[in-house]
Design a protein around this motif. Structure first.
Motif, PDB file in Angstrom:
ATOM      1  N   ILE A 180       0.840  -1.202   0.000  1.00  0.00           N
ATOM      2  CA  ILE A 180       0.000   0.000   0.000  1.00  0.00           C
ATOM      3  C   ILE A 180       0.875   1.252   0.000  1.00  0.00           C
ATOM      4  O   ILE A 180       1.705   1.444   0.884  1.00  0.00           O
ATOM      5  N   ARG A 181       0.663   2.094  -0.997  1.00  0.00           N
ATOM      6  CA  ARG A 181       1.317   3.406  -1.038  1.00  0.00           C
ATOM      7  C   ARG A 181       0.237   4.476  -1.018  1.00  0.00           C
ATOM      8  O   ARG A 181      -0.630   4.511  -1.899  1.00  0.00           O
ATOM      9  N   ALA A 182       0.290   5.340  -0.005  1.00  0.00           N
ATOM     10  CA  ALA A 182      -0.720   6.395   0.132  1.00  0.00           C
ATOM     11  C   ALA A 182      -0.297   7.620  -0.672  1.00  0.00           C
ATOM     12  O   ALA A 182       0.739   8.231  -0.389  1.00  0.00           O
ATOM     13  N   THR A 183      -1.084   7.974  -1.693  1.00  0.00           N
ATOM     14  CA  THR A 183      -0.788   9.162  -2.496  1.00  0.00           C
ATOM     15  C   THR A 183      -1.327  10.422  -1.836  1.00  0.00           C
ATOM     16  O   THR A 183      -0.897  11.534  -2.140  1.00  0.00           O
ATOM     17  N   SER A 184      -2.284  10.250  -0.942  1.00  0.00           N
ATOM     18  CA  SER A 184      -2.774  11.330  -0.075  1.00  0.00           C
ATOM     19  C   SER A 184      -3.273  10.653   1.196  1.00  0.00           C
ATOM     20  O   SER A 184      -3.197   9.425   1.319  1.00  0.00           O
ATOM     21  N   TYR A 186      -5.193   8.528   3.536  1.00  0.00           N
ATOM     22  CA  TYR A 186      -6.034   7.426   3.077  1.00  0.00           C
ATOM     23  C   TYR A 186      -6.473   6.574   4.263  1.00  0.00           C
ATOM     24  O   TYR A 186      -5.661   6.258   5.146  1.00  0.00           O
ATOM     25  N   THR A 187      -7.744   6.192   4.278  1.00  0.00           N
ATOM     26  CA  THR A 187      -8.257   5.278   5.293  1.00  0.00           C
ATOM     27  C   THR A 187      -8.320   3.874   4.710  1.00  0.00           C
ATOM     28  O   THR A 187      -9.086   3.619   3.765  1.00  0.00           O
ATOM     29  N   PHE A 188      -7.496   2.996   5.246  1.00  0.00           N
ATOM     30  CA  PHE A 188      -7.411   1.612   4.778  1.00  0.00           C
ATOM     31  C   PHE A 188      -8.302   0.748   5.653  1.00  0.00           C
ATOM     32  O   PHE A 188      -8.211   0.785   6.883  1.00  0.00           O
ATOM     33  N   GLU A 189      -9.151  -0.055   5.001  1.00  0.00           N
ATOM     34  CA  GLU A 189     -10.070  -0.921   5.731  1.00  0.00           C
ATOM     35  C   GLU A 189      -9.893  -2.369   5.285  1.00  0.00           C
ATOM     36  O   GLU A 189      -9.698  -2.640   4.093  1.00  0.00           O
ATOM     37  N   TYR A 190      -9.969  -3.270   6.251  1.00  0.00           N
ATOM     38  CA  TYR A 190      -9.828  -4.694   5.930  1.00  0.00           C
ATOM     39  C   TYR A 190     -10.543  -5.521   6.996  1.00  0.00           C
ATOM     40  O   TYR A 190     -10.328  -5.317   8.198  1.00  0.00           O
ATOM     41  N   GLU A 191     -11.395  -6.438   6.547  1.00  0.00           N
ATOM     42  CA  GLU A 191     -12.055  -7.380   7.457  1.00  0.00           C
ATOM     43  C   GLU A 191     -11.219  -8.647   7.515  1.00  0.00           C
ATOM     44  O   GLU A 191     -11.153  -9.402   6.546  1.00  0.00           O
ATOM     45  N   SER A 192     -10.567  -8.884   8.633  1.00  0.00           N
ATOM     46  CA  SER A 192      -9.621 -10.006   8.711  1.00  0.00           C
ATOM     47  C   SER A 192     -10.303 -11.358   8.844  1.00  0.00           C
ATOM     48  O   SER A 192      -9.676 -12.396   8.613  1.00  0.00           O
ATOM     49  N   SER A 205       3.858   7.338   8.368  1.00  0.00           N
ATOM     50  CA  SER A 205       3.160   7.124   9.632  1.00  0.00           C
ATOM     51  C   SER A 205       1.725   6.675   9.370  1.00  0.00           C
ATOM     52  O   SER A 205       1.131   6.988   8.335  1.00  0.00           O
ATOM     53  N   VAL A 206       1.186   5.940  10.335  1.00  0.00           N
ATOM     54  CA  VAL A 206      -0.220   5.521  10.293  1.00  0.00           C
ATOM     55  C   VAL A 206      -0.811   5.753  11.675  1.00  0.00           C
ATOM     56  O   VAL A 206      -0.100   5.768  12.686  1.00  0.00           O
ATOM     57  N   GLN A 207      -2.126   5.924  11.702  1.00  0.00           N
ATOM     58  CA  GLN A 207      -2.812   6.115  12.971  1.00  0.00           C
ATOM     59  C   GLN A 207      -3.851   5.010  13.143  1.00  0.00           C
ATOM     60  O   GLN A 207      -4.691   4.781  12.269  1.00  0.00           O
ATOM     61  N   ASN A 230      -5.720   4.894   9.449  1.00  0.00           N
ATOM     62  CA  ASN A 230      -5.509   6.140   8.708  1.00  0.00           C
ATOM     63  C   ASN A 230      -4.033   6.238   8.326  1.00  0.00           C
ATOM     64  O   ASN A 230      -3.157   6.330   9.196  1.00  0.00           O
ATOM     65  N   ILE A 231      -3.760   6.212   7.032  1.00  0.00           N
ATOM     66  CA  ILE A 231      -2.395   6.238   6.514  1.00  0.00           C
ATOM     67  C   ILE A 231      -2.110   7.641   5.985  1.00  0.00           C
ATOM     68  O   ILE A 231      -2.850   8.156   5.140  1.00  0.00           O
ATOM     69  N   SER A 232      -1.048   8.260   6.473  1.00  0.00           N
ATOM     70  CA  SER A 232      -0.744   9.632   6.069  1.00  0.00           C
ATOM     71  C   SER A 232      -0.172   9.675   4.651  1.00  0.00           C
ATOM     72  O   SER A 232       0.438   8.717   4.173  1.00  0.00           O
ATOM     73  N   ALA A 233      -0.374  10.784   3.978  1.00  0.00           N
ATOM     74  CA  ALA A 233       0.070  10.958   2.592  1.00  0.00           C
ATOM     75  C   ALA A 233       1.571  10.685   2.469  1.00  0.00           C
ATOM     76  O   ALA A 233       2.362  11.139   3.303  1.00  0.00           O
ATOM     77  N   GLY A 234       1.944   9.940   1.430  1.00  0.00           N
ATOM     78  CA  GLY A 234       3.343   9.626   1.184  1.00  0.00           C
ATOM     79  C   GLY A 234       3.858   8.416   1.944  1.00  0.00           C
ATOM     80  O   GLY A 234       5.015   8.024   1.760  1.00  0.00           O
ATOM     81  N   SER A 235       3.022   7.813   2.778  1.00  0.00           N
ATOM     82  CA  SER A 235       3.454   6.654   3.574  1.00  0.00           C
ATOM     83  C   SER A 235       3.376   5.374   2.745  1.00  0.00           C
ATOM     84  O   SER A 235       2.631   5.277   1.764  1.00  0.00           O
TER      85      SER A 235
END
Length: 292
Positions: A180-184, A186-192, A205-207, A230-235
């Motif tokens: 995963i590359r965040a271009t801005s 981005y909220t990443f969601e996944y049901e494990s 960084s991610v939150q 929540n993945i910060s832009a450029g991460s």
């Protein structure tokens, strides 16, 4: 349950035949994430014209290795006779099964030049009943790896299934690996679901909830947790995981197995050269003689 964090793994600096790596798995408090039993984050490392990557022939058993590069080139050779230069975005998937050996080196045409290497190498343990399958090697081109372009992220479905896209890489147990590359922002969601999964942060960084994580940290989630990060832009980060095995695996040197006795036999076979050898390459790394 959302974002049930089990623990956080801090990577440790290691030296791999002169190349600095960040060792993530195994860890003293967490040996595996799903079937993933080993993870080295290679580099980013810069080799000047006088140095090169030289990982001489060494053996594996009971696992599949997965090499995935972000930068640079590595020449893979193995005891099946495979010779493959991997480039960024491709997948080298080598299944050791009952036994294979391989080497990983700077390509011949890059010797004497300045080079860079940056990527990940995983070991994925095989289920007990498949530990002794025939060894195999496959290279998958970048164009074969499914890609998703979300608003805010570019995602490669390297292994497994994600959002309806299915990777061609043949795994031997249910698992997932997405890049995963965040271009801005981005909220990443996944049901494990039944999977145990982890997010490893390569850069940025991610939150997760109210907690921020940064470079080279791995966030391991409880099995069945619904993930919203929540993945910060450029991460840049990867999600890995899968179904856990009913019994723990043993790991010693380059071997993974349900049986310590099988690993001892493989060690002795390697040191006596009864183990499959890489054609034309005799600079083998000897197995340690300590107790398994």
């Amino acid at each position: 349950m959302i974002n049930q964090v089990q623990l956080v793994i801090e990577s440790r600096s290691k030296d791999l035949m002169g190349m600095p790596v960040s060792r993530v798995l195994p860890w003293s408090k967490k040996r595996m994430v799903g079937p993933f039993i080993f993870l080295d984050h290679m580099g980013p490392v810069h080799f000047d014209s006088e140095h090169k990557m030289t990982v001489n022939p060494h053996p594996h058993m009971g696992l599949s290795t997965l090499t995935y590069l972000f930068k640079g080139h590595i020449h893979h050779r193995d005891s099946l006779g495979s010779s493959q230069i991997i480039v960024p975005g491709e997948v080298n998937w080598m299944t050791a099964g009952r036994g294979i050996s391989h080497s990983e080196k700077t390509p011949q045409n890059e010797l004497g030049q300045e080079t860079d290497v940056h990527g990940l190498q995983f070991w994925v343990a095989l289920p007990d009943h498949l530990e002794d399958i025939e060894p195999s090697f496959f290279n998958f081109k970048n164009t074969q790896i499914p890609k998703l372009y979300k608003e805010g992220a570019e995602i490669d479905v390297v292994v497994g299934e994600f959002h309806g896209e299915v990777s061609p890489v043949k795994a031997y147990s249910p698992l997932v690996f997405v890049n995963i590359r965040a271009t801005s922002d981005y909220t990443f969601e996944y049901e494990s679901r039944s999977f145990e999964v982890a997010l490893y942060l390569i850069e940025g960084s991610v939150q997760v909830g109210d907690v921020t994580y940064t470079n080279h940290e791995m966030i391991v989630f409880e099995p069945g947790s619904d993930i919203e990060v929540n993945i910060s832009a450029g991460s840049h980060c990867v999600l890995i995981g899968g179904e856990t095995f009913p019994k723990p695996k043993f790991i010693w040197w380059n071997f993974v197995s349900s049986s310590k006795e099988k690993m001892a036999i493989a060690r002795d076979d390697w040191n006596s050269k009864k183990f499959p050898q890489v054609p034309g390459d005799t600079d083998n790394i000897p197995a340690p003689l300590d107790k398994i």
